[in-house]
Every structure is written in C-alpha cells, then in structure tokens.
Design an enzyme around this catalytic site. Structure first.
Site, PDB file in Angstrom:
ATOM      1  N   TYR A 134       1.933  -6.241   0.577  1.00 54.32           N
ATOM      2  CA  TYR A 134       0.558  -6.249   0.078  1.00 54.32           C
ATOM      3  C   TYR A 134      -0.250  -7.277   0.857  1.00 54.32           C
ATOM      4  O   TYR A 134       0.158  -8.445   0.959  1.00 54.32           O
ATOM      5  CB  TYR A 134       0.524  -6.582  -1.429  1.00 54.32           C
ATOM      6  CG  TYR A 134       1.173  -5.472  -2.231  1.00 54.32           C
ATOM      7  CD1 TYR A 134       0.442  -4.346  -2.611  1.00 54.32           C
ATOM      8  CD2 TYR A 134       2.528  -5.507  -2.534  1.00 54.32           C
ATOM      9  CE1 TYR A 134       1.048  -3.295  -3.294  1.00 54.32           C
ATOM     10  CE2 TYR A 134       3.148  -4.467  -3.205  1.00 54.32           C
ATOM     11  CZ  TYR A 134       2.397  -3.359  -3.578  1.00 54.32           C
ATOM     12  OH  TYR A 134       2.993  -2.313  -4.234  1.00 54.32           O
ATOM     13  N   SER A 135      -1.391  -6.838   1.390  1.00 59.01           N
ATOM     14  CA  SER A 135      -2.275  -7.772   2.111  1.00 59.01           C
ATOM     15  C   SER A 135      -2.774  -8.820   1.133  1.00 59.01           C
ATOM     16  O   SER A 135      -3.152  -8.484   0.006  1.00 59.01           O
ATOM     17  CB  SER A 135      -3.494  -7.044   2.664  1.00 59.01           C
ATOM     18  OG  SER A 135      -3.128  -5.918   3.405  1.00 59.01           O
TER      19      SER A 135
ATOM     20  N   CYS B  70      -8.327  -1.587   8.081  1.00 59.31           N
ATOM     21  CA  CYS B  70      -7.269  -1.746   7.086  1.00 59.31           C
ATOM     22  C   CYS B  70      -7.477  -0.751   5.952  1.00 59.31           C
ATOM     23  O   CYS B  70      -8.610  -0.536   5.500  1.00 59.31           O
ATOM     24  CB  CYS B  70      -7.265  -3.179   6.553  1.00 59.31           C
ATOM     25  SG  CYS B  70      -5.804  -3.544   5.554  1.00 59.31           S
TER      26      CYS B  70
ATOM     27  N   GLU C 211      -4.194  -2.448  10.625  1.00 58.52           N
ATOM     28  CA  GLU C 211      -3.092  -2.515   9.667  1.00 58.52           C
ATOM     29  C   GLU C 211      -3.337  -1.429   8.619  1.00 58.52           C
ATOM     30  O   GLU C 211      -4.153  -1.596   7.703  1.00 58.52           O
ATOM     31  CB  GLU C 211      -3.013  -3.890   9.001  1.00 58.52           C
ATOM     32  CG  GLU C 211      -1.733  -4.033   8.191  1.00 58.52           C
ATOM     33  CD  GLU C 211      -1.315  -5.483   8.070  1.00 58.52           C
ATOM     34  OE1 GLU C 211      -0.548  -5.963   8.926  1.00 58.52           O
ATOM     35  OE2 GLU C 211      -1.787  -6.139   7.133  1.00 58.52           O
TER      36      GLU C 211
ATOM     37  N   TYR D 189      -1.491   1.783   6.099  1.00 57.16           N
ATOM     38  CA  TYR D 189      -0.236   2.063   5.415  1.00 57.16           C
ATOM     39  C   TYR D 189      -0.277   3.376   4.683  1.00 57.16           C
ATOM     40  O   TYR D 189      -1.308   3.990   4.596  1.00 57.16           O
ATOM     41  CB  TYR D 189       0.110   0.923   4.454  1.00 57.16           C
ATOM     42  CG  TYR D 189      -1.072   0.327   3.687  1.00 57.16           C
ATOM     43  CD1 TYR D 189      -1.509   0.899   2.483  1.00 57.16           C
ATOM     44  CD2 TYR D 189      -1.754  -0.800   4.172  1.00 57.16           C
ATOM     45  CE1 TYR D 189      -2.568   0.348   1.780  1.00 57.16           C
ATOM     46  CE2 TYR D 189      -2.823  -1.346   3.463  1.00 57.16           C
ATOM     47  CZ  TYR D 189      -3.217  -0.761   2.266  1.00 57.16           C
ATOM     48  OH  TYR D 189      -4.273  -1.313   1.586  1.00 57.16           O
TER      49      TYR D 189
HETATM   50  P1  FAD Z   1       6.663   3.999  -4.448  1.00 59.31           P
HETATM   51  O1  FAD Z   1       7.519   3.804  -5.651  1.00 59.31           O
HETATM   52  O2  FAD Z   1       7.089   3.377  -3.189  1.00 59.31           O
HETATM   53  O3  FAD Z   1       6.198   5.432  -4.304  1.00 59.31           O
HETATM   54  C1  FAD Z   1       5.371   5.842  -3.221  1.00 59.31           C
HETATM   55  C2  FAD Z   1       4.576   7.081  -3.619  1.00 59.31           C
HETATM   56  O4  FAD Z   1       5.473   8.148  -3.852  1.00 59.31           O
HETATM   57  C3  FAD Z   1       3.780   6.877  -4.916  1.00 59.31           C
HETATM   58  O5  FAD Z   1       2.493   7.420  -4.735  1.00 59.31           O
HETATM   59  C4  FAD Z   1       4.575   7.647  -5.949  1.00 59.31           C
HETATM   60  O6  FAD Z   1       3.734   8.144  -6.988  1.00 59.31           O
HETATM   61  C5  FAD Z   1       5.174   8.756  -5.100  1.00 59.31           C
HETATM   62  N1  FAD Z   1       6.447   9.289  -5.650  1.00 59.31           N
HETATM   63  C6  FAD Z   1       7.415   8.625  -6.307  1.00 59.31           C
HETATM   64  N2  FAD Z   1       8.435   9.463  -6.640  1.00 59.31           N
HETATM   65  C7  FAD Z   1       8.102  10.682  -6.177  1.00 59.31           C
HETATM   66  C8  FAD Z   1       8.728  11.958  -6.185  1.00 59.31           C
HETATM   67  N3  FAD Z   1       9.924  12.147  -6.737  1.00 59.31           N
HETATM   68  N4  FAD Z   1       8.067  12.986  -5.590  1.00 59.31           N
HETATM   69  C9  FAD Z   1       6.861  12.806  -5.018  1.00 59.31           C
HETATM   70  N5  FAD Z   1       6.215  11.625  -4.983  1.00 59.31           N
HETATM   71  C10 FAD Z   1       6.834  10.569  -5.551  1.00 59.31           C
HETATM   72  N6  FAD Z   1      -1.122  -1.389  -1.289  1.00 59.31           N
HETATM   73  C11 FAD Z   1      -2.086  -1.891  -2.095  1.00 59.31           C
HETATM   74  O7  FAD Z   1      -2.317  -1.368  -3.192  1.00 59.31           O
HETATM   75  N7  FAD Z   1      -2.816  -2.986  -1.704  1.00 59.31           N
HETATM   76  C12 FAD Z   1      -2.627  -3.623  -0.532  1.00 59.31           C
HETATM   77  O8  FAD Z   1      -3.303  -4.600  -0.206  1.00 59.31           O
HETATM   78  C13 FAD Z   1      -1.586  -3.113   0.329  1.00 59.31           C
HETATM   79  N8  FAD Z   1      -1.331  -3.693   1.515  1.00 59.31           N
HETATM   80  C14 FAD Z   1      -0.371  -3.196   2.329  1.00 59.31           C
HETATM   81  C15 FAD Z   1      -0.134  -3.833   3.556  1.00 59.31           C
HETATM   82  C16 FAD Z   1       0.834  -3.340   4.409  1.00 59.31           C
HETATM   83  C17 FAD Z   1       1.060  -4.030   5.734  1.00 59.31           C
HETATM   84  C18 FAD Z   1       1.593  -2.206   4.022  1.00 59.31           C
HETATM   85  C19 FAD Z   1       2.651  -1.661   4.938  1.00 59.31           C
HETATM   86  C20 FAD Z   1       1.381  -1.592   2.817  1.00 59.31           C
HETATM   87  C21 FAD Z   1       0.394  -2.070   1.939  1.00 59.31           C
HETATM   88  N9  FAD Z   1       0.168  -1.479   0.698  1.00 59.31           N
HETATM   89  C22 FAD Z   1      -0.849  -1.974  -0.108  1.00 59.31           C
HETATM   90  C23 FAD Z   1       0.961  -0.341   0.195  1.00 59.31           C
HETATM   91  C24 FAD Z   1       2.132  -0.880  -0.665  1.00 59.31           C
HETATM   92  O9  FAD Z   1       3.049  -1.576   0.168  1.00 59.31           O
HETATM   93  C25 FAD Z   1       2.921   0.230  -1.378  1.00 59.31           C
HETATM   94  O10 FAD Z   1       3.304   1.191  -0.432  1.00 59.31           O
HETATM   95  C26 FAD Z   1       2.162   0.916  -2.497  1.00 59.31           C
HETATM   96  O11 FAD Z   1       1.782  -0.021  -3.499  1.00 59.31           O
HETATM   97  C27 FAD Z   1       3.051   1.982  -3.177  1.00 59.31           C
HETATM   98  O12 FAD Z   1       4.238   1.375  -3.590  1.00 59.31           O
HETATM   99  P2  FAD Z   1       4.914   1.753  -4.999  1.00 59.31           P
HETATM  100  O13 FAD Z   1       6.177   0.980  -5.082  1.00 59.31           O
HETATM  101  O14 FAD Z   1       3.942   1.608  -6.112  1.00 59.31           O
HETATM  102  O15 FAD Z   1       5.186   3.287  -4.832  1.00 59.31           O
END
Ligand code: FAD
Length: 339
Positions: free
Chosen positions: A115-116, A297, A337, A339
């Site tokens: 997360y940024s 971003c 950046e 994602y």
């Molecule tokens: P996950 O559990 O990883 O799931 C990912 C997606 O898959 C979700 O939409 C979920 O609903 C879906 N999913 C889950 N299970 C299934 C299934 N069986 N079938 C289909 N779909 C499914 N995010 C921010 O909000 N703010 C930030 O500032 C931010 N900064 C970032 C900076 C960088 C450098 C990077 C790489 C990423 C950043 N992200 C940011 C994104 C963050 O890292 C996560 O990827 C995001 O919050 C989703 O993670 P999660 O664990 O909630 O979802």
C-alpha cells in the site's frame, strides 16, 4: 508571494487531515526538520525493507475512517497507523501489510500486500510516529448471484478497512524508490496523475511541498500539478486538503479532476484521466521538455489509455513516441507505480 513568506503566515504548524487526527488549524508547535537528511534532498540514505516478511513490524491502528461520500463507487478508507517512530519512510514509498490468518487453499500465511503511504514522513499528526494508508475495499461482484459474494472479497483491503483503533497490523517495508521526489532543485515541476487510491503518494507529496515547516517546503518554488480521476464527486479523495493547497498556493499548485460519470470529454464520451491530461497536452509537453517529472499511480488499467493519448499527442507534434518516452526515462523524469 514567495512560498517562504506564505508559510510564515500560517498559524504555526497546520495539520490537514480527514477528521481523525488534528483538525485544520491545530497548532502543534513542532519544528518539522527532525526527519530530514543532510542536506534534505540527499537520498543516499533512503532505506527499503527494514522489516521483512519473516520478521514484520507490528503497527497499531490509530484510526480508520471512510473518506468517500454515499454515492461513491465502492468504499475507500483512510487508515492512520502508529509506528512509534520505528518505521521511517520517505514520501512515495509503500508499506507491506500481511493480513492475519491463513490461506484457505493451503493453510499457509497470507501473502504481503503493498500500500502506498498517503502521509508525509512526519505522518498526519506531524510527530514522525505515524503513517497513513488510503485503501479501497476490494469486493467481488458475482454475476450469477447478482450481488457481492463475501467469500471472494479481498482479504487484506477488507481487513484494513475493518480495523479499529488499537488493532495490530503486521507490516513490511518500506518498499520502492521509483516514486521519490527529486528535491535537489526546488524549481522542479511535478505532474502527478492518479486514479482512485493512486492519489496516496501524491497526498504525501502535497503535504510535504505545501503544508509543512520543512526545508523542502520552504525551498519549493516550482509548480505541482495534480490530476485525479475518479467516478464521481462523491469518490473524490482528500479534496478538502487539495482545495486548501490551491487557495493558499495558486501559483505553485494546480488541480484537475476527471469525473468519468459526471463530465464529458471533448468527443462527448466519459471523462477519463487521459482525456483530462490531453486537454493540457501542450503545457504538459512543454513542462516535460523543461525537466518536469511526471508520476502515474493507480490501477494498471489506467496506463494503456494514457499511453495511447501520449502517442497521439507525439504524432501531432511530429515526435517519435518511443524515443520521447525513452528520453524521459533516461533523465529519470518518468515515474510509474500501478497495480
Ligand atoms: P485479494 O484477496 O488479494 O484479492 C484480489 C481480488 O481478487 C479482489 O478484488 C477479490 O475480490 C478478488 N477475488 C478473491 N477471490 C476470488 C475468486 N475466487 N474469484 C474471483 N475473484 C476473487 N491498494 C489500495 O487500496 N491502496 C493503495 O494505496 C495501494 N497501493 C499499492 C501499491 C503497490 C506498489 C501495489 C503493488 C499495490 C497497491 N495496492 C493498493 C493494491 C493492494 O496491494 C492490494 O492488491 C489490494 O488491496 C487487494 O488486496 P486484497 O488482499 O484486498 O485482495
């Protein structure tokens, strides 16, 4: 008016944050130079990966607050985390978060999510002991159920958006150097292009450039131009802070919004971020010619539209797009950046 004198007019230190931390106008009386390098723009000591997956840092949630209006598409929260001064970072870096629990598929711990960081290094409370995240709750819309399927919701974003004050957060990082601001030349222009939570690093930039009593803010004489794309005005993020920066520093801060569901582009279609930037293509290109740094971003999906637009503008100017981008990258003016 020069920035230095404008800052001097501020009632001591003013913290600009959503209502969870000190309110506008709060006097903190802290000199904000205790986290500066020497000189302040020296990035040779910027650290990454102080805390790794196997030995994460335990942060403590100070507050978690929804920061979008009722008609926003989805929920976005501002989360302030206490790190007690033990987890310093620079503007533009990210923190990793390891959600609690284990994966259903194999019982292993969840993977880290990045997360940024949305605050400056001093944190929203200017103590240097907190950092903030801007997190969008990931939901899963099931086409068969025609409803959200809670079994498939995002693990980490839901964990973070549901946190309460005092909750512990396993954290890694800080990560990344690609989004740092080159502060050596205080005349540098910044063009910041964000969609949704991609605003996070730029909120940190704006706070560093305009709202703090730091050598960096006092020296800054360039123009920082923020483009933010969201669906509608209820989905705008940190608008109060940006409006304030604009009112105080009209010569140094510019703000343009692309509201895809409320505004039309010149072709009568939805106003996406690339359409808004295109409106100012000549100015943007001139600034880049003169050494401005451009940052992107947000969601990955923003880049193809941006790149197509930039390629079109290059064509109209008789420039070779690939060469043009290559030149910006070679001069370290191009920062992405997504994602
Ligand atoms: P996950 O559990 O990883 O799931 C990912 C997606 O898959 C979700 O939409 C979920 O609903 C879906 N999913 C889950 N299970 C299934 C299934 N069986 N079938 C289909 N779909 C499914 N995010 C921010 O909000 N703010 C930030 O500032 C931010 N900064 C970032 C900076 C960088 C450098 C990077 C790489 C990423 C950043 N992200 C940011 C994104 C963050 O890292 C996560 O990827 C995001 O919050 C989703 O993670 P999660 O664990 O909630 O979802």
């Amino acid at each position: 008016m020069k920035i230095v004198s404008a800052l001097a007019l501020l009632p001591a230190v003013t913290a600009f944050v959503p209502s969870t931390a000190p309110k506008f106008g709060t006097k903190l009386n802290l000199k904000q130079d205790f986290l500066e390098a020497s000189p302040y723009y020296d990035q040779s000591a910027v650290v990454t990966n102080t805390y790794k997956n196997k030995a994460p840092f335990t942060g403590k949630v100070v507050s978690t607050k929804r920061i979008v209006g009722p008609k926003a598409t989805g929920e976005t929260c501002h989360i302030i985390i206490d790190h007690n001064g033990d987890f310093p970072y620079w503007e533009g870096q990210s923190w990793g978060v390891i959600p609690p629990g284990t994966r259903e598929k194999d019982g292993k711990p969840h993977a880290v999510r990045l997360y940024s960081i949305a605050s400056s290094r001093y944190g929203d409370d200017m103590t240097g002991k907190t950092g903030s995240l801007c997190v969008r709750r990931a939901t899963y819309w099931c086409p068969e159920l025609k409803a959200d399927d809670p079994a498939k919701k995002g693990i980490c974003s839901n964990f973070l958006c549901d946190t309460q004050p005092g909750d512990e957060v396993a954290m890694t990082g800080p990560a990344g150097k690609v989004m740092l601001m080159p502060e050596e030349d205080p005349n540098t222009d910044y063009i910041m292009v964000a969609t949704g939570t991609g605003i996070a690093p730029f909120r940190g930039f704006v706070r560093r450039l305009f709202f703090e009593d730091t050598p960096a803010a006092n020296a800054y004489k360039g123009e920082a131009w923020l483009f933010l794309g969201v669906a509608n005005s209820d989905a705008l993020l940190y608008d109060d802070e940006f409006q304030d920066a604009k009112a105080r520093f009209p010569k140094n801060f510019r703000l343009d919004y692309a509201l895809s569901r409320e505004q039309e582009n010149k072709k009568g279609g939805k106003m996406y971020i690339q359409d808004k930037v295109e409106e100012y293509a000549d100015e943007v290109f001139n600034k880049l010619d003169n050494g401005a740094h451009i940052y992107f971003c947000g969601l990955k999906g923003m880049m193809p539209g941006i790149q197509d637009m930039l390629a079109e503008v290059c064509k109209s100017k008789g420039l070779d797009y690939e060469e043009w981008i290559k030149g910006l990258k070679a001069k370290k003016q191009w920062h992405v950046e997504v994602y």
